[in-house]
Structures are given as C-alpha cells and as structure tokens.
Design an enzyme around this catalytic site. Structure first.
Site, mmCIF file in Angstrom:
data_model
loop_
_atom_site.group_PDB
_atom_site.id
_atom_site.type_symbol
_atom_site.label_atom_id
_atom_site.label_comp_id
_atom_site.label_asym_id
_atom_site.label_seq_id
_atom_site.Cartn_x
_atom_site.Cartn_y
_atom_site.Cartn_z
ATOM 1 N N GLU A 203 66.352 6.055 -87.091
ATOM 2 C CA GLU A 203 65.930 6.947 -86.023
ATOM 3 C C GLU A 203 65.865 6.222 -84.678
ATOM 4 O O GLU A 203 66.208 6.788 -83.632
ATOM 5 C CB GLU A 203 64.564 7.559 -86.349
ATOM 6 C CG GLU A 203 64.539 8.456 -87.571
ATOM 7 C CD GLU A 203 65.233 9.792 -87.372
ATOM 8 O OE1 GLU A 203 65.736 10.055 -86.261
ATOM 9 O OE2 GLU A 203 65.272 10.576 -88.344
ATOM 10 N N ASP B 292 74.598 12.852 -94.407
ATOM 11 C CA ASP B 292 75.455 13.531 -93.440
ATOM 12 C C ASP B 292 76.160 12.604 -92.456
ATOM 13 O O ASP B 292 77.392 12.585 -92.337
ATOM 14 C CB ASP B 292 74.661 14.599 -92.685
ATOM 15 C CG ASP B 292 73.272 14.145 -92.250
ATOM 16 O OD1 ASP B 292 72.958 12.942 -92.374
ATOM 17 O OD2 ASP B 292 72.495 14.997 -91.785
ATOM 18 N N GLU C 125 66.819 26.542 -92.660
ATOM 19 C CA GLU C 125 67.021 25.150 -93.057
ATOM 20 C C GLU C 125 67.872 25.033 -94.318
ATOM 21 O O GLU C 125 68.648 24.081 -94.455
ATOM 22 C CB GLU C 125 65.671 24.471 -93.302
ATOM 23 C CG GLU C 125 64.905 24.159 -92.041
ATOM 24 C CD GLU C 125 65.545 23.036 -91.248
ATOM 25 O OE1 GLU C 125 65.692 21.926 -91.782
ATOM 26 O OE2 GLU C 125 65.917 23.283 -90.096
ATOM 27 N N GLU D 37 72.987 21.653 -85.327
ATOM 28 C CA GLU D 37 74.267 21.489 -86.022
ATOM 29 C C GLU D 37 75.206 22.674 -85.862
ATOM 30 O O GLU D 37 76.430 22.488 -85.734
ATOM 31 C CB GLU D 37 74.024 21.206 -87.508
ATOM 32 C CG GLU D 37 73.426 19.845 -87.806
ATOM 33 C CD GLU D 37 71.934 19.772 -87.564
ATOM 34 O OE1 GLU D 37 71.398 18.645 -87.441
ATOM 35 O OE2 GLU D 37 71.286 20.852 -87.497
ATOM 36 N N THR E 189 75.858 10.725 -83.550
ATOM 37 C CA THR E 189 75.204 11.730 -84.384
ATOM 38 C C THR E 189 74.028 12.381 -83.666
ATOM 39 O O THR E 189 73.604 13.473 -84.029
ATOM 40 C CB THR E 189 74.743 11.111 -85.719
ATOM 41 O OG1 THR E 189 74.381 12.148 -86.623
ATOM 42 C CG2 THR E 189 73.556 10.176 -85.509
#
Length: 521
Positions: free
Chosen positions: A129, A276, A385, A418, A510
């Site tokens: 992160e 992902d 979600e 996304e 990302t």
C-alpha cells in the site's frame, strides 16, 4: 439529509438509453462527427467531475489534513496509512492532470515535510500500500511536472524534493526484502526493522512493486531498487508449489506464497483481491519497456489465454451475453467475481492495443460491458463488491437473479474505481462514445449516493435506496483513481492519455498514477 448536488441534475437529458447487452462496432467516420458535435458536453462533464474532486479535496483539507483520510459525515480524520497524509499524496497526480493549481500547490508544499522514517500512527507499514499510494504518487508527480505540466511546478527544485522523499521512503522499506528468497514481507515494523517471516504474501502484495521501484531506479540511476523487485517478480512468475498443492492452469497462480521457500502454499486464486495487480503489472511492465520485460508479457498472455480457454472467463448459463472472471481452486472453477476483478477489462484492452491483437481487445470489451451491467442492475446504479451466478441448489433464485442472471453476495461499494477505469480504456481503444456515456452515468450514481457531508463515503448496500448506510470513510484511492478515470473519459484535451494504438507514452500504475515509459516504442 444529503446535500443537493449539481451533478444529480446536469446533463441528464444528454444520457441516451443504451442497450448494455449489445456492443456495436463503431463507424469511425460517424463517430468523428458525433465527437465533434458533443465536445462541449464532454468538456462540461469533465469540469463537473473536477469540481467534485475539488469539493472532496476541500473537505479533506479543511477537516483532516495532514492526516491520512477524512471521515466526511462528522468531519473527523483517520490514519490508516501510517499518518503520512495518504489522501494528499494520492491526490497529487489527479490534481496535476486536472490542472487544479491550488490543490497542487498545497500538496507540493506538504510532501517535503513528511517524515517517512517512523509510522506516525504506530501501525505496521504495508510495503504494497505504501508503494502504490505514496511512492507511486510522488514519482508520477515528478514525471508530470518534468513533462507536460511544468507550469504547475511551484519551485525550480520541487521535483528534486519529490525524488528525494521517494528515495527516503523506499530506502526505509528495503529491509522487507531481507528474506531467504528475496520475496519481500509485506507488513513491516518500523520500530524494530522486523517482520513476521511466517506470514505468507500474495502475488499482488509482492508482485505490484516492480513498476514503482524500477521507475525510482531509473530516476536515481541506481539499479538496487529495481533489482530487488525484479528478482521477487521473477520468482513469482516462475511459480513453485508445495508438494500437496495442485497447480492451477498455466499462468494462473495461487494466492499465498511462503517467503521462506518461495513456494505457493495454496492453489486458490482469482483476478481480484490478493492477485489482481500482479497480472496487471505483467503487461504494464512491457508497456514501460518492451525490450527489457518481454518475458513479463509472455506470462500475461499465458494467464489471459488460460482464463479465456478454461472457463475462468465464464459466460453464465443464466446470461450468455455476460462474461465474468471466476475464481479457481486448482482446476476447479468457482462462479464468483468482484468489483476488483473488473480492472481486467481495461487491462486486457491495453494488452490488445500494445500487442496489436484484436482478440484481447474484444475479450476486454466483453468484460467491460458485463461489469457495467452490475451497475445497471442495482437500485443505486452502482456495482457491488461481489456477486455469484451459481445455479447450485443452495442458491435461492431471487427475483434479482431471475432478472439479471447473477446474485449480489457483497452489496457494499467502497468508492472503487475499477469499472470507471475499464470504461476509460474501452473508450480510448474504440472511440465509441457509449463508453463515455456509461462512465458519466456511473459517476453520477456515485455522486448522488456517496456524497455526504464534507466528502464521499463508502456505502453498505448498493441495491437499496440511498445505498443503505454510510461507513463514514473516504479512501485515498478515490482521489487517485475514481475521480481520475471518470475525468479522463470525458477530458479529450488532457495532456496524458492511454494511447489508442501500439505506441504508449505513459503507463498508469495500479493506483492510477501515470509514469513516463522508459522507451518510445
């Protein structure tokens, strides 16, 4: 009561009724005329999204800065990213692209003051992160301010200060790679310079560092940062499995790696949470430098083809017009998917563009269309979600399932980008303005439902009026990605865009931070 918002009213008449079950092949000549006739519409929409971004920034700056996040319903702050001002650093690249000068200036004044040597919140530091939000945000700003946005630099040496801070942060986290395999630990204790060697890591946490750390090495002319992450990436790409674990399909991985041995200890995976961005970065490193990272591209092609050919990219029998990415356990396919996995539509489109392969583009467009259908299906117009389309006996075939062909399993919406991200890639690749319309419709729904108090909050249920309850938390990635991709889909004259063909000048991380590619292709 929610404040009335201008975005709830403007341009509703401009949103046509779109058949989301059918993707037309655009006539390029007709589209050119359509785009010319509607340029004022997209400009107006881009300005409205910029105003929403600045509203959210003002709420954060007024009530939470320099803490990490805003709690918008009661104007409190939170520190879930070590108290270094995550929202500010994450928002910087978007503010630069939007040319929001006062936001850029505030953040550039702040970043050199951050002390990255200690965790202000006292919590462990997430290597993953911290890399994608802080390191990526600062490096992207350097590329943008040294490139087409030089006029926003607040001083002659500001990009030097950004690189220095990026170096300090990465150098502080380097001990994460002190493992027997060189595959890094994720959760780091800055007080002791330690971590738990027995904690496994996922492909995403260990495999989504390589772009940021390689870019840092290029800026510093110091290969050490790139070498650490590329060594780890190579080990993940050439996966080994524990003796009692059944290997999934070629190119598809498990979700837990023992950093002591380098072995995957399970074969359960997906294109969503935990995995992902590992797949995402395989093709994006090829975009960054097609010569140096051609083997990454080969692994990406293998993963996509395995997904397309082995039922991971599945057409539910309940809706043959939809394509969702399933999960897997070894070779067993589990019919569940997630909002996080919806990044893959845009990622596959990008791969098709740079590899000049229309098949990948079409596969990506199928995923984009299907993910947008999860938005069309709900009361709020926002996708959930998670969802399933299983037809096993235990499934209660609700009216929702009978109507839409899938059932919601996790009804929350956490301000995720996304679907907006993939709609942006779809528009850039096809020039079909329906993707602009869908992006605008999705953003209007998010704005109408999630805007509360001084900012935006995640919600608990997309399929009830008003989104159920507010969680009173505004993620930093809403600034880095959600606002950015919604804006880019409308901002025709942005100086940074995904290229519409093989040549790419920029690659988006990302976290949505654009980096200048290493070589012109």
């Amino acid at each position: 009561m929610r404040p009335r918002n201008i975005l709830n009213a403007i341009l509703i008449a401009c949103i046509p009724s779109v058949d989301s079950h059918h993707r037309s092949q655009p006539n390029l000549h007709q589209h050119t005329l359509h785009r010319d006739n509607n340029i004022a519409i997209s400009d107006y929409r881009a300005q409205a999204i910029k105003e929403a971004f600045e509203f959210a920034w003002n709420g954060y700056e007024t009530h939470a800065f320099p803490n990490d996040e805003l709690r918008p319903t009661n104007n409190k702050s939170a520190n879930t990213r070590n108290g270094w001002g995550a929202t500010a650093v994450d928002a910087l690249s978007t503010a630069i692209l939007m040319e929001s000068e006062h936001v850029v200036a505030s953040i550039l004044d702040f970043i050199p003051t951050i002390d990255f040597t200690i965790s202000k919140s006292g919590e462990e530091v997430s290597l993953f992160e911290t890399t994608i939000r802080y390191l990526g945000g600062m490096l992207s700003a350097c590329d943008l301010l040294n490139g087409p946005y030089q006029h926003l630099a607040t001083s002659e040496n500001i990009t030097i200060a950004l690189v220095q801070q990026a170096f300090r942060l990465a150098n502080r986290m380097k001990f994460a790679f002190d493992t027997p395999t060189g595959i890094p630990a994720n959760l780091l204790d800055f007080d002791t310079n330690g971590f738990n060697m027995s904690d496994p890591v996922g492909p995403a946490t260990a495999g989504t560092l390589v772009l940021e750390w390689t870019r840092l090495s290029d800026m510093l002319s110091d290969l050490s940062f790139a070498n650490l992450t590329q060594h780890a990436e190579e080990q993940i790409m050439h996966a080994r499995y524990s003796v009692d674990v059944e290997e999934p399909y070629p190119g598809l991985l498990g979700s837990k790696i023992d950093i002591r041995t380098g072995n995957f200890i399970n074969a359960q995976g997906n294109w969503g949470s935990g995995s992902d961005s590992y797949y995402e970065y395989l093709i994006k490193m090829y975009v960054y430098d097609s010569t140096s990272f051609s083997t990454y591209k080969d692994k990406w092609v293998q993963a996509v083809k395995s997904s397309a050919n082995n039922g991971v990219g599945l057409h539910p029998s309940s809706r043959r017009d939809l394509t969702f990415l399933s999960s897997w356990v070894g070779e067993y396919i589990s019919p569940v998917s997630s909002h996080l996995a919806c990044f893959a539509g845009g990622n596959w489109i990008l791969g098709g563009l740079v590899l000049q392969d229309q098949t990948f583009i079409e596969l990506g467009l199928d995923l984009v269309d299907s993910c947008f259908e999860t938005y069309n299906a709900t009361v709020t117009g926002i996708g959930p979600e998670g969802w399933t389309w299983t037809e096993d006996d235990f499934l209660d075939e609700t009216n929702f399932y009978k109507r839409y062909g899938f059932d919601i399993t996790r009804p929350a919406y956490n301000l995720r980008p996304e679907v907006l991200e993939s709609l942006y890639y779809a528009y850039r690749a096809t020039g079909d303005s329906k993707y602009q319309e869908w992006s605008w419709r999705a953003f209007q729904a998010i704005n109408a439902t999630c805007r509360i108090g001084s900012g935006y909050s995640a919600i608990t249920n997309v399929n009830v009026a008003d989104g159920g309850a507010f969680t009173n938390f505004q993620e930093s990635f809403m600034f880095a990605e959600t606002f950015k991709y919604a804006w880019l889909a409308q901002a025709e004259d942005s100086k940074v865009h995904v290229g519409q063909g093989e040549k790419q000048e920029w690659v988006f991380s990302t976290e949505g931070h654009p980096f200048k590619v290493r070589t012109s292709q």
